[in-house]
Design an enzyme around this catalytic site. Structure first.
Site, mmCIF file in Angstrom:
data_model
loop_
_atom_site.group_PDB
_atom_site.id
_atom_site.type_symbol
_atom_site.label_atom_id
_atom_site.label_comp_id
_atom_site.label_asym_id
_atom_site.label_seq_id
_atom_site.Cartn_x
_atom_site.Cartn_y
_atom_site.Cartn_z
ATOM 1 N N LYS A 1 -20.292 56.643 12.092
ATOM 2 C CA LYS A 1 -19.196 57.911 11.977
ATOM 3 C C LYS A 1 -20.476 58.753 10.638
ATOM 4 C CE LYS A 1 -15.944 60.840 12.970
ATOM 5 N NZ LYS A 1 -15.557 60.567 14.445
ATOM 6 N N TYR B 1 -14.328 47.248 2.769
ATOM 7 C CA TYR B 1 -13.998 46.266 1.885
ATOM 8 C C TYR B 1 -13.902 44.937 0.626
ATOM 9 C CZ TYR B 1 -11.623 44.732 6.833
ATOM 10 O OH TYR B 1 -10.916 44.610 7.788
ATOM 11 N N ASP C 1 -10.513 44.180 18.046
ATOM 12 C CA ASP C 1 -9.593 43.875 18.034
ATOM 13 C C ASP C 1 -9.334 44.273 19.600
ATOM 14 O OD1 ASP C 1 -8.905 42.142 16.757
ATOM 15 O OD2 ASP C 1 -6.530 43.289 16.516
ATOM 16 N N ASP D 1 -13.768 45.482 12.818
ATOM 17 C CA ASP D 1 -12.626 44.946 12.643
ATOM 18 C C ASP D 1 -11.440 45.723 13.837
ATOM 19 O OD1 ASP D 1 -10.021 43.494 11.969
ATOM 20 O OD2 ASP D 1 -9.653 45.354 10.860
ATOM 21 N N ASP E 1 -16.059 56.993 17.374
ATOM 22 C CA ASP E 1 -14.154 57.037 18.020
ATOM 23 C C ASP E 1 -15.284 57.195 19.930
ATOM 24 O OD1 ASP E 1 -16.611 59.121 17.488
ATOM 25 O OD2 ASP E 1 -14.602 60.548 16.791
HETATM 26 C C1 IPM Z 1 -10.609 39.519 10.397
HETATM 27 C C2 IPM Z 1 -9.797 39.498 10.475
HETATM 28 C C3 IPM Z 1 -9.756 40.056 8.611
HETATM 29 C C4 IPM Z 1 -10.201 40.753 9.024
HETATM 30 C C5 IPM Z 1 -7.992 39.903 7.666
HETATM 31 C C6 IPM Z 1 -7.243 39.108 8.293
HETATM 32 C C7 IPM Z 1 -8.381 40.057 6.360
HETATM 33 O O1 IPM Z 1 -8.374 40.705 10.796
HETATM 34 O O2 IPM Z 1 -10.999 38.667 10.376
HETATM 35 O O3 IPM Z 1 -10.759 40.895 12.042
HETATM 36 O O4 IPM Z 1 -9.761 42.384 8.743
HETATM 37 O O5 IPM Z 1 -11.489 40.721 8.648
HETATM 38 MG MG MG Z 2 -9.037 41.895 13.297
#
Ligand code: IPM
Ligand code: MG
Length: 356
Positions: A188, A141, A248, A244, A220
């Site tokens: 990884k 990042y 999710d 990240d 993975d």
């Molecule tokens: C998160 C979001 C952010 C990230 C974006 C909005 C930059 O997806 O906080 O997980 O990738 O960190």
């Molecule tokens: Mg995110």
């Protein structure tokens, strides 16, 4: 106690959910005799519109002067042009870097009242209660990036130092000690040099915590096991981009993105707290967004930045109670439940707190 809390509502449903989180924090303060002062700042798309940058200097200064920050959400179709020089995400990334928020905590515990909301079968989910600790100010990042060959080639670089890996691993181990005493470090290492450094360092830090079970897992495989045996995880620690993606995925174990809080911590007690959902432009301004992720982020703020554990638990219990009673925002509505709007949900949670 007295505390100063910076509010950064941001875009889309951000302002709506932050208003409810504030309402709930005020309720807890009045019951327990605390004084919280709230100061609001601009961030994200709204900041671009008003002052031309996603993270105005004033906002950073206001955060630095506060004990903690409560953040809503940023972004929306209006600012979605990927070639634009100023983007809402720069606000969030700038806050993380500028405030030294290197440790991102994302707890995932399916709410008992929401049984059946997850796409994962209940018998696979049973007992799931995990915490992802994501490194937040390093890795790909924040590495060097650019274009070569007149723009036809692009590169991003991932860098990690021993110091960065050590400090995030220590956060994970310390948290695991207060939980079920298990840490899974995700990398990884079969491909990436950064991950080999990560793993060597993790193995070394693990020796300082002989009372905590430790394992390494490739990212993975971790993605697969999160779905196959989610209950076997306690604390998962990983780098910025893997974290990240895995968070999710893990959020879907609960079936409701709107419910999940997060904390981004600096050295010491300072932190930024935000629901993990985004700005949801499709439902913004309608008064139907789920404020629970923001409200529970407020609870994490009390726990980690202000040391108010009892108050944090009171908020969590009030949320559970309102859900048990059958109240739902539309995103988590099930048969036989009563659908309420954003403000009503906030009122209900605040009422349960003041009723004790
Ligand atoms: C998160 C979001 C952010 C990230 C974006 C909005 C930059 O997806 O906080 O997980 O990738 O960190
Ligand atoms: Mg995110």
């Amino acid at each position: 106690m007295q505390a100063k809390i910076a509010l950064l509502p941001g875009d889309g449903i951000g302002p709506e959910v932050i208003a409810e989180a504030r309402k709930v924090l005020e309720a807890v303060a009045s019951v327990k005799g605390h004084t919280f002062t709230f100061i609001e700042g601009l961030v994200g798309g709204i900041a671009i519109d008003k002052v031309g940058t996603a993270l105005p200097e004033d906002t950073l200064a206001l955060c630095r002067a506060a004990d903690a920050v409560l953040f809503g959400a940023i972004g929306g179709p209006k600012w979605d042009d990927p070639t634009a020089k100023v983007r809402p995400e720069q606000g969030l990334l700038g806050l993380r870097k500028g405030l030294g928020l290197f440790a991102n905590l994302r707890p995932v515990r399916p709410s008992p009242a929401l049984k059946g909301a997850s796409p994962i079968r209940p018998e696979v989910l049973a007992g799931t209660d995990l915490l992802v600790v994501r490194e937040l100010t390093g890795g790909i990042y924040f590495g060097e990036r650019g274009r070569l060959n007149g723009g036809s080639v692009a590169f991003d670089t991932m860098t990690y130092s021993v110091v960065e890996v050590e400090r995030i691993l220590r956060v994970a181990f310390e948290l695991a000690r207060k939980r079920r005493k298990k840490v899974t470090s995700v990398d990884k290492a079969n491909v990436l040099e950064c991950s080999r450094l990560w793993r060597e360092t993790a193995n070394r830090v693990a020796q300082e915590y002989p009372d905590v079970d430790f394992e390494n897992l490739l990212v993975d495989a971790c993605a697969m096991h999160l779905i196959r045996r989610p209950a076997s995880f306690d604390v998962i620690v990983t780098g910025n981009m893997f974290g990240d993606i895995l968070t999710d995925e893990a959020s879907m174990l609960t079936g409701s993105l709107g419910m999940l809080p997060s904390a981004s911590l600096a050295e010491g007690t300072f932190g930024l707290y935000e629901p993990i959902h985004g700005s949801a432009p499709d439902i913004a301004g309608k008064g139907i967004a789920n404020p629970i992720g923001a409200v529970l982020s407020g609870a994490m703020l009390l726990r980690y930045s202000l040391g108010l554990e009892e108050e944090a638990q009171a908020i969590e219990a009030a949320v559970d109670q309102v859900l048990e009673e059958g109240y739902r925002t539309q995103d988590i509505a099930q048969e036989g439940t009563q659908v309420v709007g954003t403000a009503e949900m906030g009122d209900l949670i605040a009422e349960r707190l003041t009723q004790g």
